[in-house]
Write an enzyme that holds these catalytic residues in place. Sequence first.
Site, PDB file in Angstrom:
ATOM      1  N   GLU A  30     -12.678  77.753   7.354  1.00  0.00           N
ATOM      2  CA  GLU A  30     -12.374  76.920   8.526  1.00  0.00           C
ATOM      3  C   GLU A  30     -11.407  75.814   8.111  1.00  0.00           C
ATOM      4  OE1 GLU A  30     -16.090  75.704  10.329  1.00  0.00           O
ATOM      5  OE2 GLU A  30     -16.674  77.764  10.715  1.00  0.00           O
ATOM      6  N   HIS A  52     -13.271  69.165  19.259  1.00  0.00           N
ATOM      7  CA  HIS A  52     -13.001  70.507  18.721  1.00  0.00           C
ATOM      8  C   HIS A  52     -11.715  70.996  19.363  1.00  0.00           C
ATOM      9  CE1 HIS A  52     -13.365  74.637  17.518  1.00  0.00           C
ATOM     10  NE2 HIS A  52     -14.411  74.331  16.773  1.00  0.00           N
ATOM     11  N   ARG A  93      -9.476  69.172  11.608  1.00  0.00           N
ATOM     12  CA  ARG A  93      -9.686  69.223  13.045  1.00  0.00           C
ATOM     13  C   ARG A  93      -9.011  68.099  13.822  1.00  0.00           C
ATOM     14  NH1 ARG A  93     -15.821  70.865  14.121  1.00  0.00           N
ATOM     15  NH2 ARG A  93     -15.313  72.900  13.262  1.00  0.00           N
ATOM     16  N   HIS A 135     -16.889  67.250  20.709  1.00  0.00           N
ATOM     17  CA  HIS A 135     -17.703  68.247  20.006  1.00  0.00           C
ATOM     18  C   HIS A 135     -18.786  67.634  19.129  1.00  0.00           C
ATOM     19  CE1 HIS A 135     -18.593  72.014  18.029  1.00  0.00           C
ATOM     20  NE2 HIS A 135     -18.208  71.572  16.858  1.00  0.00           N
ATOM     21  N   ARG A 188     -15.498  64.690  10.296  1.00  0.00           N
ATOM     22  CA  ARG A 188     -16.371  65.658   9.616  1.00  0.00           C
ATOM     23  C   ARG A 188     -15.613  66.924   9.231  1.00  0.00           C
ATOM     24  NH1 ARG A 188     -19.539  70.144  11.773  1.00  0.00           N
ATOM     25  NH2 ARG A 188     -18.388  69.715  13.671  1.00  0.00           N
TER      26      ARG A 188
END
Length: 545
Positions: free
Chosen positions: A115, A244, A290, A351, A386
């Site tokens: 990811e 997200h 992200r 998110h 995160r």
Amino acid sequence: MSLETDFLIIGSGIAGLSFANKAAELGRVVIVTKKQKKDTSTNLAQGGIATVMGKDDSFDLHIKDTLNSGDGLCHEDIVEMVVKEGPNALDELIALGTRFNKSEGDDEAFDLGREGGHSKRRIIHAGDITGQEIESVLLAKAEAHPNIQILENSLSVDLIIESHSMWRGDVLWKMDSKCWGAYVLDEESKKVVSVVAHYTILSTGGCGKVYLYTSNPDIATGDGIAMAYRAGSSVSNLEFVQFHPTVLYHPNAKNFLISEAVRGEGGILIDRHGNPFMGNYHPLKDLACRDVVARAIDSELKNSGDDSVFLDISHKDADFLKGRFPNIYNKCLSFGIDITKEPIPVVPAAHYMCGGVSTDEWGRTDIDQLYAIGETACTGLHGANRLASNSLLEAVVFSKRVFIKCSEDFDKRSKNSLPIVSEWLFDKDKSEHRQGGTNNEFVLIAHDWDIIRRIMWNYVGIVRSNRRLKLALAHLSHIREEIEEHYNDAFLQRDMVELRNLALLGELIVKSALLRKESRGLNFNVDYPMRDDEKYNKDTVLKLK
Ligand code: SIN
């Protein structure tokens, strides 16, 4: 009405259940959950658990990726501890019966997903329904345990706090607070039950519902953070709301995530004309962290005026896609989108809350006997952003650490009798009125709920400015005060309690964003576009005086 227990756990996701299954070996456990047991963010988690397993991977690399993503705000000792305890935590989940995908042709090795922000493949997953697999295993164990009682449709309203106060000048300071459980609204009987406990664990998840568009389930209204704040606990880093990048854009899809793992397997973000655009924003392109990807999409949408961008994975083998992403494939197909043949329309949505109730390395808050774990907590792991799939890991590692801490004084504490706790409201007339009355203006609740979520989306979103934040604060403070007033004489029911929590969370997020006069991680403010290490290399801490 009152109920006594050793451990009160608020929330039934991975953090609460992992802790419950351990604590039940020590004493009585009550889990309260405001809807059905499985209505949790965990149950919707697609990606997986980031853990060092690959031959080419190392703790140092996972630590480095986490710190990079956190943009200078992670607590390095916590990052190191969580990363190193990761493999053991995973083993415990496996020992309970959780099944994760294995490598093709090698039953010994896990299939490792990738990811954004990860330099190696290290995401252990169960197809694209990792959370569902973990939730059902943990829940089955909890349901079978004689020491565990699970109360559904039970909404915690406020914590039961014993506090000693003293005046300093004209300010009344709360000192040495202790938590003895929570007041819980039983939605069936419409009564508030005092659940009195030696240890109270907040694991209520995040607060995505404070935004108009979110990947979160309806339960994500920040209840744990709001209760802890009202009780006098510190909360930290609430400005760092993670958006997200890829939530399905379809009028009938409420909050369906298209996992970052899709980009990990080669998915490319393109505009309406089919042009890939992430190369214009970051050298890591679609696998940048992200915050970068969400901001890039936001900028594309603002410049083009389009409703969505697209995520294209149709160049991959169709059988591979159906096997690796069965849930995403089937869900998209139900909306008429065949991901093996066409791009998926996607937009960013709120998110994950990277901040939360401040805790130490043992999950302890600054209120005695009160702990916070999972998304509700701010442990120092995530910093300003995160790293993908670090949250399930954090939940399992910290639930074990809280358990270890509680075990140390359990024998001593549990021998003491629990205090007699006053009923929910002293005023009997008011209590009856509030618990059984009809003084509710539902239209006000729905209206305020909608306004808060729109203000947050429009003024406190992916890209912020001082002007918009100040406007948001003025509106939200006014609405919150009005709600507080209405709350005090309204019939107590779930929407009202959640609205009160959401309004507080909105205000705290904005206040935190205004305190951070720099851009870092998920807090991007056009008035301070640079990171300022000299002044802001620290957590933003808020505490009720
Ligand atoms: C995802 O599958 O993209 C979500 C993973 C996460 O939020 O960590």
